[in-house]
Design a protein around this motif. Sequence first.
Motif, PDB file in Angstrom:
ATOM      1  N   GLU A  31       0.825  -1.210   0.000  1.00 14.90           N
ATOM      2  CA  GLU A  31       0.000   0.000   0.000  1.00 14.90           C
ATOM      3  C   GLU A  31       0.861   1.264   0.000  1.00 14.90           C
ATOM      4  N   GLN A  32       2.074   1.155   0.531  1.00 21.70           N
ATOM      5  CA  GLN A  32       2.984   2.297   0.555  1.00 21.70           C
ATOM      6  C   GLN A  32       3.749   2.454  -0.767  1.00 21.70           C
ATOM      7  N   GLY A  33       3.487   1.560  -1.702  1.00 19.83           N
ATOM      8  CA  GLY A  33       4.135   1.652  -3.005  1.00 19.83           C
ATOM      9  C   GLY A  33       5.413   0.843  -3.147  1.00 19.83           C
ATOM     10  N   ARG A  34       5.717   0.020  -2.148  1.00 17.19           N
ATOM     11  CA  ARG A  34       6.896  -0.826  -2.237  1.00 17.19           C
ATOM     12  C   ARG A  34       6.630  -2.003  -3.166  1.00 17.19           C
ATOM     13  N   ASP A  35       7.679  -2.460  -3.853  1.00 14.43           N
ATOM     14  CA  ASP A  35       7.604  -3.665  -4.678  1.00 14.43           C
ATOM     15  C   ASP A  35       7.956  -4.842  -3.771  1.00 14.43           C
ATOM     16  N   VAL A  36       6.954  -5.650  -3.393  1.00 11.18           N
ATOM     17  CA  VAL A  36       7.104  -6.642  -2.335  1.00 11.18           C
ATOM     18  C   VAL A  36       6.765  -8.039  -2.838  1.00 11.18           C
ATOM     19  N   VAL A  37       7.554  -9.011  -2.411  1.00  8.13           N
ATOM     20  CA  VAL A  37       7.299 -10.422  -2.683  1.00  8.13           C
ATOM     21  C   VAL A  37       7.048 -11.122  -1.351  1.00  8.13           C
ATOM     22  N   LEU A  38       5.918 -11.823  -1.244  1.00  7.08           N
ATOM     23  CA  LEU A  38       5.625 -12.631  -0.059  1.00  7.08           C
ATOM     24  C   LEU A  38       5.792 -14.096  -0.429  1.00  7.08           C
ATOM     25  N   THR A  39       6.624 -14.810   0.334  1.00  6.79           N
ATOM     26  CA  THR A  39       6.873 -16.211   0.029  1.00  6.79           C
ATOM     27  C   THR A  39       6.976 -16.995   1.331  1.00  6.79           C
ATOM     28  N   ARG A  40       7.280 -18.282   1.232  1.00  9.52           N
ATOM     29  CA  ARG A  40       7.287 -19.121   2.436  1.00  9.52           C
ATOM     30  C   ARG A  40       8.273 -20.267   2.292  1.00  9.52           C
ATOM     31  N   GLU A  41       8.615 -20.850   3.451  1.00  5.69           N
ATOM     32  CA  GLU A  41       9.421 -22.061   3.484  1.00  5.69           C
ATOM     33  C   GLU A  41       8.833 -23.044   4.485  1.00  5.69           C
ATOM     34  N   PRO A  42       8.989 -24.358   4.224  1.00  9.52           N
ATOM     35  CA  PRO A  42       9.473 -24.879   2.949  1.00  9.52           C
ATOM     36  C   PRO A  42       8.473 -24.573   1.847  1.00  9.52           C
ATOM     37  N   GLY A  43       8.976 -24.362   0.654  1.00  6.46           N
ATOM     38  CA  GLY A  43       8.130 -24.006  -0.472  1.00  6.46           C
ATOM     39  C   GLY A  43       8.605 -22.726  -1.108  1.00  6.46           C
ATOM     40  N   GLY A  44       7.679 -22.056  -1.809  1.00  3.42           N
ATOM     41  CA  GLY A  44       7.991 -20.778  -2.417  1.00  3.42           C
ATOM     42  C   GLY A  44       8.352 -20.844  -3.880  1.00  3.42           C
TER      43      GLY A  44
END
Length: 208
Positions: A31-44
């Motif tokens: 929402e602040q305009g950042r380029d963000v990636v949300l991921t997880r482990e294990p996985g992703g």
Amino acid sequence: MSGQGFFVSFEGIDGSGKSTQARRLHDALHEQGRDVVLTREPGGSPGAEEIRRLVLEGDKDRWSAETEMLLFTAARRDHLERVIEPALAAGRVVICDRFADSTRMYQGLGRGDLRAAVDQLHAMMIRREPDMTVLVDIEPGVGLDRALARGGAEARFESFGEELQARMRAGFLALAEEFADRFVVIDGNRNVEDVAADVAQAVRVRLP
């Protein structure tokens, strides 16, 4: 800072609320305009997600701690190559629900005395730490109750019980002291909004 981007990991015992807080941070930064990636482990990554199904499902004695260590590291290497490093190189903020600290705890401490082996394998195959790690700290009994009520694919690890949860909590807090330069400990024994506000403030201070 790793490369041109910024790498934030979330850690905590099962049921700590770290996944919720990772999503909330992602949404707030987006929402602040950042380029963000949300991921997880294990996985992703596709390959790592296949390994996730192998290690999180089934009987709790399905794999030895040594085999788990190798499987988690293989998943992390694929995730790093295909998702995390390209995103950081592109200047993005990467938020990861668990990273190597979980392997240091669950396989390195929780299921055997393998911490040195975990660190050696990490140094050989991963060679990267987050720029910042948010530890959502919560009472073990509360976390276990939440995790069991939630159910899902992580039930294999949750079946190890409250004794493991307590050891993991102590281990994570010890890691926070060992790696004090990158860890921030947040009290998770509160409502979601208050925890999220503290997480956002802590990350805001460190973001480039």
